[in-house]
Design an enzyme around this catalytic site. Structure first.
Site, PDB file in Angstrom:
ATOM      1  N   CYS A 196     -12.104   3.927 -12.049  1.00 16.48           N
ATOM      2  CA  CYS A 196     -12.881   3.996 -10.718  1.00 16.48           C
ATOM      3  C   CYS A 196     -11.762   4.846  -9.598  1.00 16.48           C
ATOM      4  O   CYS A 196     -10.557   4.939  -9.837  1.00 16.48           O
ATOM      5  CB  CYS A 196     -13.360   2.771 -10.016  1.00 16.48           C
ATOM      6  SG  CYS A 196     -12.052   1.506 -10.012  1.00 16.48           S
ATOM      7  N   CYS A 407     -17.015  -1.111  -7.448  1.00 11.17           N
ATOM      8  CA  CYS A 407     -17.394  -2.411  -6.906  1.00 11.17           C
ATOM      9  C   CYS A 407     -16.525  -3.302  -6.037  1.00 11.17           C
ATOM     10  O   CYS A 407     -16.827  -3.588  -4.805  1.00 11.17           O
ATOM     11  CB  CYS A 407     -17.591  -3.176  -8.259  1.00 11.17           C
ATOM     12  SG  CYS A 407     -17.737  -5.017  -8.238  1.00 11.17           S
ATOM     13  N   SER A 409     -12.651  -2.861  -6.572  1.00 11.65           N
ATOM     14  CA  SER A 409     -11.218  -2.493  -6.932  1.00 11.65           C
ATOM     15  C   SER A 409     -10.643  -1.725  -5.474  1.00 11.65           C
ATOM     16  O   SER A 409     -11.235  -0.803  -5.032  1.00 11.65           O
ATOM     17  CB  SER A 409     -11.143  -1.543  -8.074  1.00 11.65           C
ATOM     18  OG  SER A 409      -9.769  -1.473  -8.373  1.00 11.65           O
ATOM     19  N   ASN A 428      -7.732   4.446 -10.082  1.00 10.71           N
ATOM     20  CA  ASN A 428      -7.422   3.074 -10.935  1.00 10.71           C
ATOM     21  C   ASN A 428      -7.450   3.633 -12.273  1.00 10.71           C
ATOM     22  O   ASN A 428      -8.534   4.224 -12.858  1.00 10.71           O
ATOM     23  CB  ASN A 428      -8.305   1.879 -10.888  1.00 10.71           C
ATOM     24  CG  ASN A 428      -8.111   0.637 -11.434  1.00 10.71           C
ATOM     25  OD1 ASN A 428      -8.458   0.487 -12.598  1.00 10.71           O
ATOM     26  ND2 ASN A 428      -7.151  -0.203 -11.049  1.00 10.71           N
TER      27      ASN A 428
END
Length: 751
Positions: A196, A407, A409, A428
Site C-alpha cells: 500500500c 486501511c 497501515s 509499505n
C-alpha cells in the site's frame, strides 16, 4: 528426565554431551523437543481410542520416554525428521499399538500431501475451476462471476503455488503450518510488487505525469484535477496489491478550485456590475464546481475496475484545511456521501473517508470548523464513514501527521536530506502475521516456554520480512512506471536506477503483524482476564517485545520494520481452524472458531465504547505501524450526539477510530436498520426482502465497507467489531432497543 530439560547431557568421564538437535525438512536446525512428539502421539491415540484414560495417558508418557531414550542412544548431535518418525513408528509397533501407528502414519502422510498440493499448479487451478468457496469468495470486494475477476483469481492461484516455491523453505513451511501468514501470496513474491502507499498527488498534479501513451499536463480546474486523481488511482492500484490514500485532499485540491474561481471572476467582471451580486455569483459557481468535482470522483472510484478485478481500495483524508476552498471541499465530500449513489441513494463502498479532528480547529463548539465536524458525525451515523483521526494522538504515535495507507497501515515520521518531513510518495513492502495464540497453546501454561517459542518464531518472521524486502528490491522502474518513473512514489527514477533508493533508510515500511492478543492472555489467565493487571501486563509485554525486536532489525538493516495490528480478514478463521485441529477445542480460545483480531477487546464481552477505548489505548503506541479501534452502536441516525460523545472521549486516548452502526436499507418497504443474516445472504427483518436490486446491505469487512449481498460472506463473528453499547450517559440518550451484534466475518485478503 527428558533430554529437553537439559542444555547439555552428561556422558561420563566428566564430559558433557551436546544437546540433541533436529534438522527440519526446510533446513533449519532446532533443539529437539519431545513435547512435539507427545502432542502428535496424543492426537493419534485420541483418534483411535477417544478420550484417554489415566492408564492410557501413563502409557503414552512411557512411550515418549522410550522414544527419548532410543534417540539419545542412537544420535549424538543431530537427527533428521524422518529418522525421528522412524523411531516413533518402531516404538508404536513394539508396543502393539498398530491402529495408533496407522493413525500416526496417515496424519504424517496427509501433512506431506497438503504441503505438496499447495505448491501444485494443477491442484490450484482445479480448486478454482471447481469453484472452491475458499478461493472464489476469498475477497469480499471481488465478484467471482465476472471475467476479469476470474482471470485475476486464476493468476492468483498460480502466483500462490509459485510463490510458495520461491519462499525460503522454512518460511513456506511456517506459512503452511499456520505458525505465520505470508500475506498476499497471490501477488508476492511471484512478482516483486509493493503493498500500500500514500501517492504523491501534489507533485504529480503540479508538474504533470505520464500514464500509458499520454503525457498529462497539470490540471487547470478542480474537475480536471479530480479526473486525473481517479486515473492515477486506477493505474497505481493495478501496479501494487494493497490500498492507496489521497492524503489531505481538501488542501491538495484548494489551488485548483481557486483556478475555477478566477475564471468565474473574469466572467462576472464582464457581465455583472454590482459587486455584491458579482461575489455571490462567483461563490455559487465555484461551490457548484467543487461539489460536481467531488461527486465525479466518488462515482469514478466506485465504477473503476483495476487489473486485479476489483474496485481500487482507496481512502481519502481530509479535515485540516481552514480556507474557504478547503471548507467547501470538506463539506462537499460529506454531503455527497450522505446523499448516496444513484437515485436510491445507496451507500458508497469506496473511497474510505478519514476525517481529521484537531483541538482548536474543529473538536469543540466554537472552533472555526466545528460545523464541519457536525456534518461528519451526521455522515457517520448514516454511512458509517468517515472514520476519525485524532491529530495530536497520530503525531504522538507515528511521529508526524498523516492518514493511513489504505486501511490502517501507518508510515512513521521520516525526514529527507533537507530535514523536511516526507509523507506522500512512501509505501509499505508487505505484511507477515504471527500466530500468537498458537505459541501460547504450545507453551501450555509455561511462561518461560512461551517467551522461548516467541523468540524462535520471531527469527522466522524476520527471515520472512527480510525476504519481502529483498524481493521488492528486485523490481526495476519499468515494471511499474506509474510508481517509479512518473511520480506516484515521489522521486522519479531513471530506467537504470535501483528502486531500493525509495525503500531504504526507513523511507518505506515492512510490517510485522500479529493476531490474537486476547487469546494469549486467556491461555495463561482464563477468559475473563481484562481487569487482571498481571494479564494485561503480559499482553503489553508481548507487543513491547515485538516493537523492540522490530527496532533492532531496523537498526541492523536500515529498513523500517513496523509492528502492525493486522486486518486479519480470513486469518481469524484460518489460524483458529488449524489450531483447533492440533490442540482440540480449548475454552475461550479455539472453541469460538475465530481468533480476536489485533489488540481488540473480546467481542463477546459487550463493553461500552468508553470501556473499550480505555482498555485499548495502551496498545496502539506499541504497534505504530498499523492500528485502528472500533466501537459498535445501535442505530444512531436520531442520536448523533451519542457518536460525537465517543469521538470526543477518544481524542486524547486513541489515534484512529471507526464507527459501526446499522445502515442497511430496504427500498421495498422503507426499513432502515440491521438486516438479518440468512443462508443466502441477508434479508429485511420487516418484509423479508433479500433481493440486492431492492435493498442496500453494507457491513464492515476488516477496515473497509463491503456489500455482502453482492459478495458472499461466511457467517461467523466479525472480529473488527468488538463492542456494543450497553449504556451511556443519560444526556446522550442512546436507544437500547437495537443491540443485535454484527455477527459476520469477511473472507478478504487485501491489507
Amino acid at each position: 528426565m527428558s533430554i529437553t530439560e537439559l542444555d547439555r547431557t552428561p556422558t561420563g568421564e566428566g564430559e558433557d554431551r551436546p544437546v540433541l538437535r533436529v534438522v527440519k525438512r526446510d533446513g533449519r536446525t532446532l533443539i529437539f523437543d519431545d513435547r512435539r512428539i507427545a502432542a502428535a502421539l496424543a492426537k493419534a491415540f485420541t483418534a483411535v481410542h477417544g478420550t484417554l484414560t489415566p492408564a492410557q495417558e501413563a502409557a503414552l508418557d512411557g512411550l515418549v520416554a522410550r522414544i527419548d531414550a532410543e534417540l539419545t542412544a542412537r544420535f549424538t548431535d543431530a537427527v533428521k525428521i524422518y529418522e525421528i518418525q522412524s523411531v516413533v513408528e518402531h516404538e508404536l509397533l513394539e508396543a502393539g499399538e498398530y491402529d495408533v501407528a496407522r493413525a500416526y502414519i496417515d496424519y504424517r502422510v496427509e501433512r506431506d500431501f497438503s504441503r505438496s498440493k499447495a505448491m501444485d499448479l494443477n491442484h490450484s487451478i482445479t480448486r478454482l475451476i471447481s469453484k472452491d468457496s475458499s478461493v472464489v469468495h476469498e475477497n469480499a470486494n471481488k465478484d467471482a462471476e465476472v471475467y476479469n475477476t476470474q482471470r485475476d483469481l486464476t493468476a492468483g492461484m498460480v502466483g500462490k503455488a509459485v510463490g510458495l516455491r520461491m519462499l525460503p523453505a522454512h518460511v513456506a513451511n511456517a506459512h503452511q503450518k499456520g505458525d505465520l501468514h505470508y500475506h498476499d501470496l497471490d501477488y508476492h513474491p511471484y512478482a516483486p510488487m509493493t503493498n500500500c502507499c500514500l501517492i504523491d498527488f501534489r507533485t504529480m498534479l503540479s508538474t504533470g505525469f505520464r500514464i500509458g501513451n499520454a503525457q498529462v499536463s497539470p490540471p487547470r480546474s478542480i474537475q480536471t484535477a479530480t479526473a486525473q486523481i481517479s486515473q492515477i488511482i486506477a493505474n497505481v492500484s493495478s501496479s501494487q496489491y494493497g490500498g492507496c490514500t489521497v492524503n489531505r485532499i481538501d488542501e491538495l485540491l484548494a489551488p485548483y478550485a481557486a483556478l475555477n474561481r478566477a475564471k468565474h471572476e473574469a466572467d462576472a467582471a464582464e457581465w455583472i456590475d454590482d459587486p455584491a451580486r458579482r461575489e455571490a455569483y462567483v461563490q455559487a459557481k465555484t461551490r457548484k464546481d467543487i461539489y460536481d468535482a467531488m461527486q465525479s470522483l466518488e462515482y469514478e472510484i466506485n465504477t473503476l475496475f483495476t487489473s486485479n478485478g476489483q474496485t481500487p481500495f482507496t481512502s481519502i483524508g481530509f479535515g485540516l484545511g481552514t480556507g474557504w476552498y478547503e471548507r467547501e471541499i470538506q463539506k462537499a465530500i460529506l454531503q455527497i456521501r450522505i446523499r448516496g449513489l444513484g437515485a436510491e441513494g445507496r451507500t458508497a463502498i469506496f473511497p474510505k473517508l478519514l476525517f481529521t479532528v484537531k483541538r482548536g480547529l474543529n473538536l469543540s463548539e466554537g472552533d472555526a470548523n466545528y460545523d464541519i465536524k457536525q456534518l461528519a458525525v451526521e455522515c457517520a451515523t448514516k454511512r458509517m464513514y468517515p472514520d476519525v483521526l485524532s491529530y495530536d494522538k497520530i503525531v504522538e504515535i507515528t511521529g508526524s501527521f498523516k492518514a493511513p495507507m489504505g486501511c490502517r497501515s501507518f508510515l512513521q515520521g521520516w525526514e529527507d536530506e533537507d530535514g523536511q518531513d516526507v509523507v506522500e510518495g512512501r509505501m509499505n513492502l508487505g505484511v507477515v502475521t504471527l500466530n500468537l495464540p498458537r505459541i501460547a497453546l504450545e507453551a501450555d501454561g509455561d511462561h518461560a516456554e512461551f517467551w522461548r517459542l516467541l523468540d524462535e518464531r520471531l527469527e522466522t518472521m524476520h527471515d520472512a520480512l527480510s525476504y519481502r524486502i529483498e524481493r521488492c528490491k528486485e523490481a526495476v522502474p519499468g515494471n511499474a512506471p506509474i510508481l517509479y518513473v512518473h511520480g506516484a512514489f515521489g522521486k522519479r527514477l531513471a530506467p537504470a536506477e535501483e528502486v531500493d533508493t525509495l525503500f531504504r533508510d526507513g523511507r518505506a515500511t515492512v510490517s510485522l503483524g500479529y493476531i490474537g492478543l486476547y487469546e494469549v492472555a486467556t491461555a495463561f489467565y482464563g477468559g475473563e482476564w481484562e481487569s487482571d493487571p498481571e494479564a494485561k501486563e503480559l499482553t503489553v509485554r508481548v507487543l513491547r517485545t515485538l516493537r523492540e525486536r522490530a527496532a533492532a532489525w531496523k537498526e541492523a538493516s536500515g529498513y523500517h520494520f513496523s509492528v502492525y495490528s493486522t486486518p486479519s480478514e480470513s486469518l481469524t478463521d484460518r489460524f483458529c481452524r488449524l489450531d483447533k485441529e492440533r490442540f482440540g477445542s480449548v475454552a475461550d480460545i479455539t472453541d469460538k472458531d475465530y481468533y480476536t483480531n489485533s489488540f481488540h477487546y473480546d467481542v463477546r464481552k459487550n463493553p461500552t465504547p468508553f470501556e473499550k477505548l480505555d482498555f485499548e489505548a495502551e496498545y496502539a503506541p506499541l504497534t505504530s505501524g498499523g492500528f485502528i479501534h472500533y466501537c459498535e452502536y445501535p442505530v444512531l441516525q436520531q442520536n448523533p450526539k451519542a457518536l460525537e460523545a465517543v469521538w470526543d472521549y477518544a481524542y486524547d486516548r486513541v489515534g484512529y477510530l471507526g464507527t459501526n452502526t446499522p445502515i442497511d436499507r430496504c427500498f421495498a418497504c422503507g426499513y432502515a436498520g440491521d438486516f438479518d443474516p440468512t443462508a443466502r445472504g441477508f434479508s429485511c427483518p420487516a418484509c423479508g426482502n433479500d433481493d440486492p436490486r431492492t435493498c442496500d446491505v453494507v457491513k464492515r469487512t476488516c477496515g473497509y465497507l463491503g456489500n455482502p449481498q453482492q459478495r458472499p460472506m461466511v457467517h461467523g463473528r466479525h472480529q473488527e467489531i468488538s463492542s456494543r453499547v450497553k449504556h451511556m450517559d443519560d444526556d446522550v440518550r442512546v436507544p437500547l432497543s437495537a443491540l443485535d451484534p454484527c455477527d459476520r466475518i469477511a473472507r478478504t485478503e487485501q491489507g
